[in-house]
Design a protein around this motif. Structure first.
Motif, PDB file in Angstrom:
ATOM      1  N   HIS A   8       0.822  -1.200   0.000  1.00  0.00           N
ATOM      2  CA  HIS A   8       0.000   0.000   0.000  1.00  0.00           C
ATOM      3  C   HIS A   8       0.859   1.254   0.000  1.00  0.00           C
ATOM      4  CE1 HIS A   8      -3.616   2.321   0.543  1.00  0.00           C
ATOM      5  NE2 HIS A   8      -3.063   2.925   1.571  1.00  0.00           N
ATOM      6  N   LYS A   9       0.809   1.983  -1.112  1.00  0.00           N
ATOM      7  CA  LYS A   9       1.496   3.261  -1.287  1.00  0.00           C
ATOM      8  C   LYS A   9       2.994   3.189  -1.036  1.00  0.00           C
ATOM      9  CE  LYS A   9      -2.499   6.119  -0.541  1.00  0.00           C
ATOM     10  NZ  LYS A   9      -2.991   7.410  -0.161  1.00  0.00           N
ATOM     11  N   GLN A  10       3.594   2.058  -1.343  1.00  0.00           N
ATOM     12  CA  GLN A  10       5.039   1.911  -1.222  1.00  0.00           C
ATOM     13  C   GLN A  10       5.695   2.379  -2.512  1.00  0.00           C
ATOM     14  OE1 GLN A  10       6.814   0.794   1.566  1.00  0.00           O
ATOM     15  NE2 GLN A  10       4.776   1.097   2.468  1.00  0.00           N
ATOM     16  N   PRO A  11       6.840   3.033  -2.411  1.00  0.00           N
ATOM     17  CA  PRO A  11       7.526   3.460  -3.640  1.00  0.00           C
ATOM     18  C   PRO A  11       7.974   2.252  -4.460  1.00  0.00           C
ATOM     19  CG  PRO A  11       8.835   3.988  -1.686  1.00  0.00           C
ATOM     20  CD  PRO A  11       7.536   3.406  -1.209  1.00  0.00           C
ATOM     21  N   TRP A  12       8.062   2.449  -5.754  1.00  0.00           N
ATOM     22  CA  TRP A  12       8.483   1.379  -6.648  1.00  0.00           C
ATOM     23  C   TRP A  12       9.999   1.289  -6.638  1.00  0.00           C
ATOM     24  CZ3 TRP A  12       5.639  -1.797 -10.115  1.00  0.00           C
ATOM     25  CH2 TRP A  12       4.258  -1.658 -10.012  1.00  0.00           C
ATOM     26  N   LYS A  13      10.511   0.086  -6.485  1.00  0.00           N
ATOM     27  CA  LYS A  13      11.954  -0.159  -6.513  1.00  0.00           C
ATOM     28  C   LYS A  13      12.379  -0.355  -7.961  1.00  0.00           C
ATOM     29  CE  LYS A  13      11.874  -2.440  -2.055  1.00  0.00           C
ATOM     30  NZ  LYS A  13      12.004  -3.722  -1.342  1.00  0.00           N
ATOM     31  N   PRO A  14      13.634  -0.042  -8.275  1.00  0.00           N
ATOM     32  CA  PRO A  14      14.109  -0.216  -9.663  1.00  0.00           C
ATOM     33  C   PRO A  14      13.903  -1.624 -10.199  1.00  0.00           C
ATOM     34  CG  PRO A  14      15.699   1.043  -8.399  1.00  0.00           C
ATOM     35  CD  PRO A  14      14.650   0.570  -7.419  1.00  0.00           C
ATOM     36  N   GLU A  15      14.091  -2.644  -9.347  1.00  0.00           N
ATOM     37  CA  GLU A  15      13.915  -4.018  -9.832  1.00  0.00           C
ATOM     38  C   GLU A  15      12.441  -4.326 -10.125  1.00  0.00           C
ATOM     39  OE1 GLU A  15      14.668  -4.156  -5.317  1.00  0.00           O
ATOM     40  OE2 GLU A  15      15.626  -3.213  -7.040  1.00  0.00           O
ATOM     41  N   GLU A  16      11.525  -3.676  -9.400  1.00  0.00           N
ATOM     42  CA  GLU A  16      10.095  -3.852  -9.686  1.00  0.00           C
ATOM     43  C   GLU A  16       9.739  -3.206 -11.023  1.00  0.00           C
ATOM     44  OE1 GLU A  16       7.701  -3.964  -5.534  1.00  0.00           O
ATOM     45  OE2 GLU A  16       8.688  -2.057  -5.994  1.00  0.00           O
ATOM     46  N   LEU A  17      10.308  -2.038 -11.278  1.00  0.00           N
ATOM     47  CA  LEU A  17      10.050  -1.355 -12.550  1.00  0.00           C
ATOM     48  C   LEU A  17      10.628  -2.161 -13.713  1.00  0.00           C
ATOM     49  CD1 LEU A  17      10.720   2.323 -11.470  1.00  0.00           C
ATOM     50  CD2 LEU A  17       8.511   1.311 -12.078  1.00  0.00           C
ATOM     51  N   GLN A  18      11.773  -2.787 -13.485  1.00  0.00           N
ATOM     52  CA  GLN A  18      12.377  -3.622 -14.529  1.00  0.00           C
ATOM     53  C   GLN A  18      11.482  -4.823 -14.838  1.00  0.00           C
ATOM     54  OE1 GLN A  18      15.199  -3.077 -16.378  1.00  0.00           O
ATOM     55  NE2 GLN A  18      14.480  -4.837 -17.535  1.00  0.00           N
ATOM     56  N   LYS A  19      10.949  -5.442 -13.790  1.00  0.00           N
ATOM     57  CA  LYS A  19      10.060  -6.587 -13.981  1.00  0.00           C
ATOM     58  C   LYS A  19       8.768  -6.134 -14.671  1.00  0.00           C
ATOM     59  CE  LYS A  19       8.261 -10.655 -11.621  1.00  0.00           C
ATOM     60  NZ  LYS A  19       8.199 -11.403 -10.370  1.00  0.00           N
ATOM     61  N   LEU A  20       8.263  -4.966 -14.289  1.00  0.00           N
ATOM     62  CA  LEU A  20       7.081  -4.407 -14.939  1.00  0.00           C
ATOM     63  C   LEU A  20       7.343  -4.229 -16.432  1.00  0.00           C
ATOM     64  CD1 LEU A  20       4.329  -2.951 -15.132  1.00  0.00           C
ATOM     65  CD2 LEU A  20       5.443  -0.911 -14.227  1.00  0.00           C
ATOM     66  N   GLN A  21       8.494  -3.667 -16.765  1.00  0.00           N
ATOM     67  CA  GLN A  21       8.837  -3.443 -18.169  1.00  0.00           C
ATOM     68  C   GLN A  21       8.976  -4.768 -18.919  1.00  0.00           C
ATOM     69  OE1 GLN A  21      12.520  -1.306 -18.793  1.00  0.00           O
ATOM     70  NE2 GLN A  21      11.811  -0.569 -20.764  1.00  0.00           N
ATOM     71  N   THR A  22       9.588  -5.747 -18.285  1.00  0.00           N
ATOM     72  CA  THR A  22       9.770  -7.060 -18.914  1.00  0.00           C
ATOM     73  C   THR A  22       8.428  -7.725 -19.188  1.00  0.00           C
ATOM     74  OG1 THR A  22      11.913  -7.365 -17.845  1.00  0.00           O
ATOM     75  CG2 THR A  22      10.789  -9.352 -18.610  1.00  0.00           C
ATOM     76  N   LEU A  23       7.561  -7.745 -18.178  1.00  0.00           N
ATOM     77  CA  LEU A  23       6.252  -8.394 -18.336  1.00  0.00           C
ATOM     78  C   LEU A  23       5.383  -7.657 -19.354  1.00  0.00           C
ATOM     79  CD1 LEU A  23       5.565  -9.268 -14.591  1.00  0.00           C
ATOM     80  CD2 LEU A  23       6.168 -10.857 -16.428  1.00  0.00           C
ATOM     81  N   ALA A  24       5.405  -6.329 -19.311  1.00  0.00           N
ATOM     82  CA  ALA A  24       4.634  -5.540 -20.276  1.00  0.00           C
ATOM     83  C   ALA A  24       5.158  -5.794 -21.692  1.00  0.00           C
ATOM     84  CB  ALA A  24       4.696  -4.060 -19.923  1.00  0.00           C
ATOM     85  N   GLY A  25       6.476  -5.899 -21.830  1.00  0.00           N
ATOM     86  CA  GLY A  25       7.086  -6.162 -23.124  1.00  0.00           C
ATOM     87  C   GLY A  25       6.719  -7.520 -23.686  1.00  0.00           C
ATOM     88  N   LYS A  26       6.412  -8.473 -22.803  1.00  0.00           N
ATOM     89  CA  LYS A  26       6.002  -9.811 -23.222  1.00  0.00           C
ATOM     90  C   LYS A  26       4.514  -9.873 -23.534  1.00  0.00           C
ATOM     91  CE  LYS A  26       9.550 -12.391 -20.748  1.00  0.00           C
ATOM     92  NZ  LYS A  26       9.823 -13.399 -19.703  1.00  0.00           N
ATOM     93  N   GLY A  27       3.828  -8.724 -23.385  1.00  0.00           N
ATOM     94  CA  GLY A  27       2.406  -8.678 -23.724  1.00  0.00           C
ATOM     95  C   GLY A  27       1.483  -9.181 -22.629  1.00  0.00           C
TER      96      GLY A  27
END
Length: 59
Positions: A8-27
């Motif tokens: 809840h309302k925790q800042p995003w860590k760089p590794e979370e953003l990387q995983k977000l980008q990877t998963l989004a990139g995989k569709g």
């Protein structure tokens, strides 16, 4: 405290953003990405938008 509870309302860590980008990139869809990151769909959508990422629409 359970690991299953969304961050809840925790800042995003760089590794979370990387995983977000990877998963989004995989569709992957919003629900699937949010669950994998243990984040809410709204938070995931906002983070993607803020960082210029596109998440696939649900089919």
């Amino acid at each position: 405290m359970s690991d299953k509870v969304a961050k809840h309302k925790q800042p995003w860590k760089p590794e979370e953003l990387q995983k977000l980008q990877t998963l989004a990139g995989k569709g992957k869809g919003l629900k699937e990405i949010a669950k994998a990151l243990n984040r809410t769909e709204e938070s995931t959508k906002d983070a993607a938008r803020q960082h210029g990422m596109n998440i696939a629409k649900a089919r």
